[in-house]
Enzyme design. Structure first.
Site, PDB file in Angstrom:
ATOM      1  N   ASN A  84     -12.834   4.266  -5.883  1.00 37.42           N
ATOM      2  CA  ASN A  84     -12.339   4.376  -4.510  1.00 37.42           C
ATOM      3  C   ASN A  84     -11.677   5.720  -4.272  1.00 37.42           C
ATOM      4  OD1 ASN A  84      -9.251   4.271  -3.690  1.00 37.42           O
ATOM      5  ND2 ASN A  84      -9.437   3.234  -5.683  1.00 37.42           N
ATOM      6  N   ALA A  85     -11.783   6.145  -3.029  1.00 40.47           N
ATOM      7  CA  ALA A  85     -10.994   7.294  -2.569  1.00 40.47           C
ATOM      8  C   ALA A  85     -10.559   6.964  -1.139  1.00 40.47           C
ATOM      9  CB  ALA A  85     -11.793   8.579  -2.617  1.00 40.47           C
ATOM     10  N   LYS A 119       0.864  -1.183   0.000  1.00 43.22           N
ATOM     11  CA  LYS A 119       0.000   0.000   0.000  1.00 43.22           C
ATOM     12  C   LYS A 119       0.905   1.240   0.000  1.00 43.22           C
ATOM     13  CE  LYS A 119      -3.509   2.718   0.611  1.00 43.22           C
ATOM     14  NZ  LYS A 119      -4.230   3.059  -0.614  1.00 43.22           N
ATOM     15  N   GLY A 120       0.453   2.329  -0.553  1.00 47.74           N
ATOM     16  CA  GLY A 120       1.253   3.562  -0.624  1.00 47.74           C
ATOM     17  C   GLY A 120       1.755   4.000   0.741  1.00 47.74           C
ATOM     18  N   CYS A 145      -1.790   9.063  -7.805  1.00 43.73           N
ATOM     19  CA  CYS A 145      -2.998   8.832  -7.003  1.00 43.73           C
ATOM     20  C   CYS A 145      -3.960  10.000  -7.191  1.00 43.73           C
ATOM     21  CB  CYS A 145      -2.663   8.674  -5.518  1.00 43.73           C
ATOM     22  SG  CYS A 145      -4.160   8.379  -4.545  1.00 43.73           S
ATOM     23  N   ASN A 183       4.628   6.442  -6.632  1.00 41.32           N
ATOM     24  CA  ASN A 183       3.227   6.777  -6.880  1.00 41.32           C
ATOM     25  C   ASN A 183       3.067   8.263  -7.165  1.00 41.32           C
ATOM     26  OD1 ASN A 183       0.490   7.110  -6.957  1.00 41.32           O
ATOM     27  ND2 ASN A 183       0.081   6.227  -4.944  1.00 41.32           N
TER      28      ASN A 183
HETATM   29  C1  LIG Z   1      -8.878   0.261  -2.982  1.00 44.81           C
HETATM   30  C2  LIG Z   1      -7.710   0.637  -3.851  1.00 44.81           C
HETATM   31  C3  LIG Z   1      -6.582   1.206  -3.274  1.00 44.81           C
HETATM   32  C4  LIG Z   1      -5.477   1.573  -4.064  1.00 44.81           C
HETATM   33  N1  LIG Z   1      -4.366   2.110  -3.468  1.00 44.81           N
HETATM   34  C5  LIG Z   1      -3.281   2.419  -4.228  1.00 44.81           C
HETATM   35  C6  LIG Z   1      -2.073   2.905  -3.622  1.00 44.81           C
HETATM   36  O1  LIG Z   1      -1.949   3.012  -2.397  1.00 44.81           O
HETATM   37  N2  LIG Z   1      -1.049   3.232  -4.450  1.00 44.81           N
HETATM   38  C7  LIG Z   1      -1.121   3.085  -5.820  1.00 44.81           C
HETATM   39  O2  LIG Z   1      -0.159   3.387  -6.529  1.00 44.81           O
HETATM   40  N3  LIG Z   1      -2.231   2.573  -6.402  1.00 44.81           N
HETATM   41  C8  LIG Z   1      -3.298   2.244  -5.639  1.00 44.81           C
HETATM   42  N4  LIG Z   1      -4.432   1.718  -6.246  1.00 44.81           N
HETATM   43  C9  LIG Z   1      -4.447   1.503  -7.724  1.00 44.81           C
HETATM   44  C10 LIG Z   1      -4.128   0.040  -8.077  1.00 44.81           C
HETATM   45  O3  LIG Z   1      -2.843  -0.334  -7.629  1.00 44.81           O
HETATM   46  C11 LIG Z   1      -4.252  -0.185  -9.598  1.00 44.81           C
HETATM   47  O4  LIG Z   1      -3.328   0.649 -10.269  1.00 44.81           O
HETATM   48  C12 LIG Z   1      -5.647   0.105 -10.124  1.00 44.81           C
HETATM   49  O5  LIG Z   1      -6.634  -0.321  -9.203  1.00 44.81           O
HETATM   50  C13 LIG Z   1      -5.921  -0.557 -11.479  1.00 44.81           C
HETATM   51  O6  LIG Z   1      -5.783  -1.968 -11.393  1.00 44.81           O
HETATM   52  P1  LIG Z   1      -7.071  -2.968 -11.186  1.00 44.81           P
HETATM   53  O7  LIG Z   1      -8.103  -2.572 -12.177  1.00 44.81           O
HETATM   54  O8  LIG Z   1      -6.509  -4.339 -11.374  1.00 44.81           O
HETATM   55  O9  LIG Z   1      -7.536  -2.730  -9.777  1.00 44.81           O
HETATM   56  C14 LIG Z   1      -5.526   1.357  -5.467  1.00 44.81           C
HETATM   57  C15 LIG Z   1      -6.676   0.773  -6.041  1.00 44.81           C
HETATM   58  C16 LIG Z   1      -7.755   0.406  -5.269  1.00 44.81           C
HETATM   59  C17 LIG Z   1      -8.957  -0.235  -5.913  1.00 44.81           C
END
Ligand SMILES: Cc1cc2nc3c(=O)[nH]c(=O)nc-3n(C[C@H](O)[C@H](O)[C@H](O)COP(=O)(O)O)c2cc1C
Length: 321
Positions: free
Chosen positions: A68-69, A44-45, A129, A126
């Site tokens: 999501n946020a 996680k970030g 975001c 990252n």
């Molecule tokens: C709940 C959630 C939390 C996320 N938190 C981060 C994060 O902390 N740092 C980051 O670079 N991407 C974050 N992402 C983005 C994912 O790593 C990914 O790039 C994005 O969801 C697209 O991939 P997917 O469609 O397989 O989920 C988050 C995505 C979701 C759904």
């Protein structure tokens, strides 16, 4: 059959990586699946300090997607290194840290701490975001800032540096080149797409933060297109991300020119997704008489366009593996 790949000098036993923010810090899944099945895990970030994140609600389901946020809630890099990393390194998988910052200096400082922490294989930076007021997409939405952050992280660490690019830009190739010029070893493409869901009864946003980041199968064609464009624009490897829920989905990214992929939202539906996708990859390779997954990378036959791994000077095929 060989499923191993190398990205940014990091050896992955297979091309599947758990995407940041969708797999906690990894250890939360210890009782759910064997973490050594994974090629890698992105944390996680993490900022320098702990963060509370965005107000609730933080997640809303949308057609074939998730908005999501979370707001980059996290324990901070020092607590991760002290409390989580020693447990995580017991598993035979590559550990990557998703590095965040409100300022360029903060990114560099988090990178410095990671550099001094044995067991971390690489840094995903990252700059994309959409759910924070400072940093994040503000850096990834401006090629000069992208260059500045990546160069600062590059200067702070000898670890592989992998900027994570935003899809919320006009031409991702510009950002891919800026990151490469600043010293990136690979790129992660893509983060979530900026979206807004509205509750028509209250006439308010459905997420506490307001806007959010869209992920899941709904974004896959956009993600494949952007990963393909990035892969064509640079010489460094690209890790494809966005809506992968099956082996076929992962193969789309590999064929588009990605050397590895990350799985995010689909993991919430089925944590067994990694084994399912691996079995599907093996079956595909067998069916195509290809003993090495790397032979699939960049093999897209796109009318009138050189393959991502073809030599840009001569147009000759090859070079990806
Ligand atoms: C709940 C959630 C939390 C996320 N938190 C981060 C994060 O902390 N740092 C980051 O670079 N991407 C974050 N992402 C983005 C994912 O790593 C990914 O790039 C994005 O969801 C697209 O991939 P997917 O469609 O397989 O989920 C988050 C995505 C979701 C759904």
């Amino acid at each position: 059959m060989n499923l191993a790949v190398e990205v940014a000098g990091i050896r992955l036993k297979n091309p599947l990586i758990a995407a940041s923010g969708t797999f906690g810090y990894g250890v939360e899944y210890e009782g759910v699946l064997d973490l050594s099945v994974l090629g890698g895990i992105v944390s996680k970030g993490l900022y320098l300090e702990p963060r509370d994140g965005a107000p609730t609600p933080r997640i809303v389901e949308t057609p074939s997607g998730l908005l999501n946020a979370i707001g980059l809630q996290g324990v901070g890099i020092s607590a991760f290194v002290r409390d989580v990393l020693p447990r995580l390194v017991r598993h035979d998988t590559a550990i990557l840290v998703n590095v965040c910052g409100d300022t360029v200096e903060e990114y560099a400082e988090v990178a410095r701490i990671c550099d001094a922490s044995p067991g971390i294989a690489g840094l995903e930076v990252n700059i994309s975001c959409p759910n924070v007021k400072k940093g994040g997409m503000a850096f990834g939405g401006d090629p000069r800032m992208t260059h500045e952050v990546v160069a600062a992280v590059r200067g702070a660490t000898g670890l592989p540096v992998i900027p994570k690019l935003s899809p919320n830009v006009g031409d991702i190739a510009v950002f891919a080149r800026a990151a490469e010029e600043a010293g990136a070893d690979a790129l992660s493409c893509i983060n979530t797409l900026l979206g807004l869901a509205i509750d028509v009864e209250t006439r308010r946003p459905r997420l506490g933060f307001g806007t959010g980041g869209l992920s899941g199968p709904a974004i896959r064609p956009v993600a494949v297109r952007m990963a393909w464009q990035a892969a064509r624009a640079v010489r460094i490897p690209v890790i494809g991300i966005g809506g992968i829920a099956s082996a076929e989905d992962a193969l789309e990214f590999l064929i588009a020119g990605c050397h590895a992929v990350q799985i995010g939202t689909a993991n919430f539906v089925d944590p067994g997704i990694y084994e399912r996708v691996l079995a599907g990859l093996r079956a595909y390779l067998e069916r195509h008489g290809a003993p090495d997954v790397r032979s699939v990378v960049g093999t897209l036959e796109y009318p009138g366009v050189a393959r991502p791994c073809d030599d840009p000077g001569t147009g000759k095929p090859g070079g990806c593996a």
